[in-house]
Design an enzyme around this catalytic site. Structure first.
Site, PDB file in Angstrom:
ATOM      1  N   TYR A 177       0.847  -1.202   0.000  1.00  0.00           N
ATOM      2  CA  TYR A 177       0.000   0.000   0.000  1.00  0.00           C
ATOM      3  C   TYR A 177       0.874   1.242   0.000  1.00  0.00           C
ATOM      4  O   TYR A 177       2.040   1.218   0.397  1.00  0.00           O
ATOM      5  CB  TYR A 177      -0.952   0.009   1.197  1.00  0.00           C
ATOM      6  CG  TYR A 177      -0.314   0.331   2.527  1.00  0.00           C
ATOM      7  CD1 TYR A 177      -0.201   1.650   2.985  1.00  0.00           C
ATOM      8  CD2 TYR A 177       0.184  -0.675   3.352  1.00  0.00           C
ATOM      9  CE1 TYR A 177       0.380   1.950   4.208  1.00  0.00           C
ATOM     10  CE2 TYR A 177       0.765  -0.393   4.583  1.00  0.00           C
ATOM     11  CZ  TYR A 177       0.863   0.930   5.007  1.00  0.00           C
ATOM     12  OH  TYR A 177       1.445   1.224   6.218  1.00  0.00           O
ATOM     13  N   CYS A 178       0.287   2.344  -0.455  1.00  0.00           N
ATOM     14  CA  CYS A 178       0.927   3.655  -0.415  1.00  0.00           C
ATOM     15  C   CYS A 178      -0.181   4.703  -0.369  1.00  0.00           C
ATOM     16  O   CYS A 178      -1.350   4.358  -0.138  1.00  0.00           O
ATOM     17  CB  CYS A 178       1.865   3.863  -1.604  1.00  0.00           C
ATOM     18  SG  CYS A 178       1.064   3.744  -3.219  1.00  0.00           S
ATOM     19  N   THR A 179       0.150   5.955  -0.586  1.00  0.00           N
ATOM     20  CA  THR A 179      -0.832   7.023  -0.411  1.00  0.00           C
ATOM     21  C   THR A 179      -2.003   6.922  -1.382  1.00  0.00           C
ATOM     22  O   THR A 179      -3.164   6.904  -0.974  1.00  0.00           O
ATOM     23  CB  THR A 179      -0.170   8.406  -0.572  1.00  0.00           C
ATOM     24  OG1 THR A 179       0.940   8.485   0.307  1.00  0.00           O
ATOM     25  CG2 THR A 179      -1.153   9.526  -0.246  1.00  0.00           C
ATOM     26  N   ILE A 206      -4.201   4.546   0.514  1.00  0.00           N
ATOM     27  CA  ILE A 206      -4.754   4.896   1.821  1.00  0.00           C
ATOM     28  C   ILE A 206      -5.948   5.833   1.688  1.00  0.00           C
ATOM     29  O   ILE A 206      -6.942   5.704   2.406  1.00  0.00           O
ATOM     30  CB  ILE A 206      -3.667   5.558   2.694  1.00  0.00           C
ATOM     31  CG1 ILE A 206      -2.489   4.621   2.892  1.00  0.00           C
ATOM     32  CG2 ILE A 206      -4.231   5.991   4.043  1.00  0.00           C
ATOM     33  CD1 ILE A 206      -1.218   5.318   3.366  1.00  0.00           C
TER      34      ILE A 206
END
Length: 322
Positions: A177-179, A206
């Site tokens: 996951y990342c932003t 996110i």
């Protein structure tokens, strides 16, 4: 009550034949729509965060979706009382997010995309490990509960950490996951290339998880690359995990040290911020180049030779159709 401005976070991996010509055209479109923000364009696609009045952002999204190259863009939209940027930068670079993995095309192979609800259902399984693909200053202020974090200052350092992941988690299902999802496109593809068999990525990152799954078990705030710096995403079980760099009290107020030579990016509570006049230490407070502190700890970046009007002598704003 609806807020008058929108903030758009988006990316798209798609071939752009002439990035410099597209940059000029795209910048004119943003000017016509009074948008501010940062957009990166390369031969592999584009990556951006922009803000503007809601109706102008709606026109921008419609214009992008009308172009077959960008029809698949998944815009993450936040409401705002004002612009999230002070300037507009549209630049060309070798990659839309710097990874050094130029040989990887996410349109050919990448990890399986998980919708926020699917990610939520999988993340706590015993055969699963969650891996944060962001930099240290980002996950320090907020990350998923039990997530594995990488000791990296920039995403381009990620490939060097894969051997560590192999040693510990080769037989696990990897959830990245990342932003907003962009880093995971190449990261998950690289993990597959390096021998991992079950690799997934949180589609929309996110930000989308907060909107569609309530942000459950994301602890702290999500770091963003605009004037807001960090935003709330968890409306289910929120928790502050960062502490003030100066006094150690729980706090998630991210600032840059007012001393530009230091420019340390950490959490500093409001009380310590005022006491040190925006600096992270007494030494930085007394530094001769210290910047004036306005209570935010946010400073506009220098243009570094960037000319937003480059090439505009051949066109006028009125030539752009929205």
């Amino acid at each position: 009550m609806n807020k008058p401005y929108s903030i758009l976070l988006y990316y798209c991996y798609t071939p752009i034949e002439d990035p410099e010509a597209f940059r000029e055209q795209h910048h004119l479109l943003c000017l016509e729509l009074n948008l501010l923000g940062r957009i990166i364009i390369s031969k592999e696609g584009l990556n951006g965060t922009v803000s503007g009045l809601k109706e102008d952002c709606d026109k921008y999204m419609a214009a992008m979706h009308a172009d077959p190259r960008f029809a698949k863009i998944d815009f993450k939209v936040d409401e705002s009382d004002k612009h999230a940027f002070a300037k507009l930068h549209v630049r060309t670079k070798a990659e839309i997010v710097h990874s050094g993995l130029l040989h990887i095309d996410p349109n050919v192979r990448t990890g399986k995309h998980l919708a926020p609800k699917e990610f939520k259902e999988m993340k706590d399984r015993e055969d699963v490990v969650i891996v944060d693909m962001r930099s240290d200053y980002e996950y320090t202020v907020g990350r998923f509960k039990n997530a594995v974090t990488l000791d990296i200052e920039n995403f381009r350092e990620f490939p060097e950490k894969v051997e560590e992941l192999k040693e510990k988690f080769r037989d696990k299902k990897i959830l990245t996951y990342c932003t907003g999802g962009i880093k995971c496109e190449k990261a998950s593809a690289f993990l597959l290339e390096q021998g991992f068999e079950d690799v997934y990525q949180l589609h929309g990152g996110i930000i989308k998880y907060g909107k569609e799954a309530g942000g459950e078990d994301f602890e702290g705030k999500c770091y963003v690359f605009d004037n807001r710096v960090a935003v709330d995403v968890n409306s289910v079980n929120p928790k502050v995990i960062s502490t003030c760099h100066v006094c150690g009290t729980p706090d998630d107020r991210m600032v840059n040290c007012a001393n530009p030579v230091c420019n340390l990016h950490v959490a500093i509570c409001e009380k310590c911020g005022w006491e040190l006049d925006g600096a992270c230490s007494t030494a930085c407070k007394e530094h001769p180049e210290k910047r004036p502190y306005d209570g935010t700890g946010y400073y506009q970046k220098e243009l570094n030779g960037y000319n937003p009007l480059k090439g505009f002598n051949r066109k006028k704003k009125s030539d752009v159709k929205v």
